[in-house]
Design an enzyme around this catalytic site. Structure first.
Site, PDB file in Angstrom:
ATOM      1  N   GLN A   1     -18.647  18.628  14.729  1.00 34.53           N
ATOM      2  CA  GLN A   1     -18.609  18.945  13.299  1.00 34.53           C
ATOM      3  C   GLN A   1     -20.011  19.247  12.775  1.00 34.53           C
ATOM      4  O   GLN A   1     -20.939  18.476  13.006  1.00 34.53           O
ATOM      5  CB  GLN A   1     -17.978  17.760  12.536  1.00 34.53           C
ATOM      6  CG  GLN A   1     -17.810  18.006  11.058  1.00 34.53           C
ATOM      7  CD  GLN A   1     -16.807  19.135  10.747  1.00 34.53           C
ATOM      8  OE1 GLN A   1     -15.743  19.231  11.344  1.00 34.53           O
ATOM      9  NE2 GLN A   1     -17.184  20.014   9.821  1.00 34.53           N
TER      10      GLN A   1
ATOM     11  N   ASP B   1     -14.219  26.046  18.617  1.00 37.36           N
ATOM     12  CA  ASP B   1     -14.755  26.578  17.356  1.00 37.36           C
ATOM     13  C   ASP B   1     -15.177  28.039  17.515  1.00 37.36           C
ATOM     14  O   ASP B   1     -15.386  28.737  16.516  1.00 37.36           O
ATOM     15  CB  ASP B   1     -15.962  25.752  16.891  1.00 37.36           C
ATOM     16  CG  ASP B   1     -15.601  24.731  15.822  1.00 37.36           C
ATOM     17  OD1 ASP B   1     -14.570  24.937  15.145  1.00 37.36           O
ATOM     18  OD2 ASP B   1     -16.355  23.758  15.660  1.00 37.36           O
TER      19      ASP B   1
ATOM     20  N   LYS C   1      -8.511  17.336  10.345  1.00 34.59           N
ATOM     21  CA  LYS C   1      -8.304  17.967  11.660  1.00 34.59           C
ATOM     22  C   LYS C   1      -7.562  17.010  12.601  1.00 34.59           C
ATOM     23  O   LYS C   1      -6.655  17.417  13.324  1.00 34.59           O
ATOM     24  CB  LYS C   1      -9.657  18.388  12.260  1.00 34.59           C
ATOM     25  CG  LYS C   1     -10.273  19.597  11.559  1.00 34.59           C
ATOM     26  CD  LYS C   1     -11.725  19.846  11.974  1.00 34.59           C
ATOM     27  CE  LYS C   1     -12.324  20.977  11.129  1.00 34.59           C
ATOM     28  NZ  LYS C   1     -13.761  21.204  11.425  1.00 34.59           N
TER      29      LYS C   1
END
Ligand code: NDP
Length: 288
Positions: A100, A123, A56
């Site tokens: 994460q 997200d 990422k």
């Protein structure tokens, strides 16, 4: 534009999306704005998470997006992580926040997700954004289902009226995928571990999306001839030779490819789109 090949090349479609995002970042900066900025929080040493975060961050760099990495030890307390999230929420130099998953067991992931400002929730997991998606309002959409929708749009164009089956009902993939398909006017069925006669449900589907986490569960005879198959699954299995492991999806690719009109490979299908859509969401957060 619609593709006609059997294999849906997620890598190539993602590369085009990433190049387009990079162009938009350049245009934004030429107009005097700073680069979009993504804060990436990684707690602990989970090897898969380390790889995802590395990928990422590299994708951000290539798109001209600033990434700010916050690595914390696996023993981090929930209170300290909530503190960090609060600081990132308040920081005007941060547009998007990504924590994460998975988090260590002492931390309640839902509590952390709910603490992220919905305006920085790239997200798309915050209940406010889940609610926006479910009610058809604009918000942040989870990256994996958004990537699947982009693949379907590129491959099929208009999907209105198509029969779609989503196997899996997680908040990360299955549920938001169903909302996106409803938004695109498909006729949507959502299956899960309690569904009866999954093969029969699958055989009706013009669009079959598997997000289960069970290696090669969807067999070729489940697939309707001419269907489009999107395989979200990432499963590591032992090689037949007995040495090492390989990645397989939730669909038995060789069997399904005999029947489907279009199918995503694993790897190289949905995975690259997830990262491209994270960049898309970060750019959108910066534009707010
Ligand atoms: P979850 O474990 O959260 O959800 C799995 C879903 O599958 C659940 O809804 C479960 O049903 C359902 N399920 C389990 N067994 C069966 C079965 N035998 N028949 C029908 N349904 C079943 O997984 P995720 O949604 O997070 O991820 C799914 C897969 O996608 C995984 O392989 C994951 O690694 C992959 N993934 C890939 C990404 C990418 O970028 N390509 C990103 C995110 C995930 P129930 O609700 O009843 O338990």
């Amino acid at each position: 534009m619609t593709a006609t090949g059997l294999i849906i090349d997620g890598k190539a479609i993602a590369a085009r999306l990433r190049a387009d995002i990079a162009q938009q970042v350049i245009a934004r900066m030429a107009a005097g704005a700073r680069a979009p900025a993504l804060a990436v929080v990684l707690v602990g040493e989970d090897p898969a998470s380390q790889v995802y975060v590395k990928n990422k961050i590299e994708a951000c760099r290539q798109a001209g997006i600033t990434s700010i990495e916050h690595r914390r030890d696996t023993s981090l307390s929930e209170a300290d992580l909530l503190d960090l999230v609060a600081r990132l929420n308040a920081d005007p130099a941060v547009d998007g926040i990504l924590v994460q998953l998975p988090l260590p067991p002492q931390i309640d992931a839902q509590k952390v997700i709910s603490a992220i400002s919905p305006e920085k929730d790239v997200d798309g997991f915050h209940p406010v954004n889940a609610g926006r998606l479910a009610t058809g309002l604009d918000g942040f959409v989870p990256c994996t289902p958004l990537g699947c929708l982009r693949l379907l749009e590129q491959t099929l164009g208009d999907i209105s009226g198509a029969e779609a089956l989503v196997i899996g009902r997680s908040n990360i993939v299955g549920r938001p995928m169903a909302s996106l398909l409803i938004g695109a006017s498909a006729t949507v069925t959502v299956a899960h571990s309690r569904s009866r006669d999954l093969p029969e449900l699958a055989r009706r589907a013009d669009i079959l999306i598997a997000a289960v986490g069970r290696p090669e569960m969807v067999r070729g005879h489940w697939v309707k001839p001419g269907a489009t198959v999107i395989d979200v699954g990432i499963n590591r299995v032992a090689r037949e030779s007995g040495t090492g492991t390989r990645l397989v999806g939730d669909v038995c690719f060789t069997e399904a490819a005999e029947v489907a009109a279009h199918i995503t490979p694993v790897p190289g299908g949905v995975g690259p789109m997830t990262i491209a859509c994270l960049l898309e969401n970060t750019l959108k957060a910066a534009a707010h």
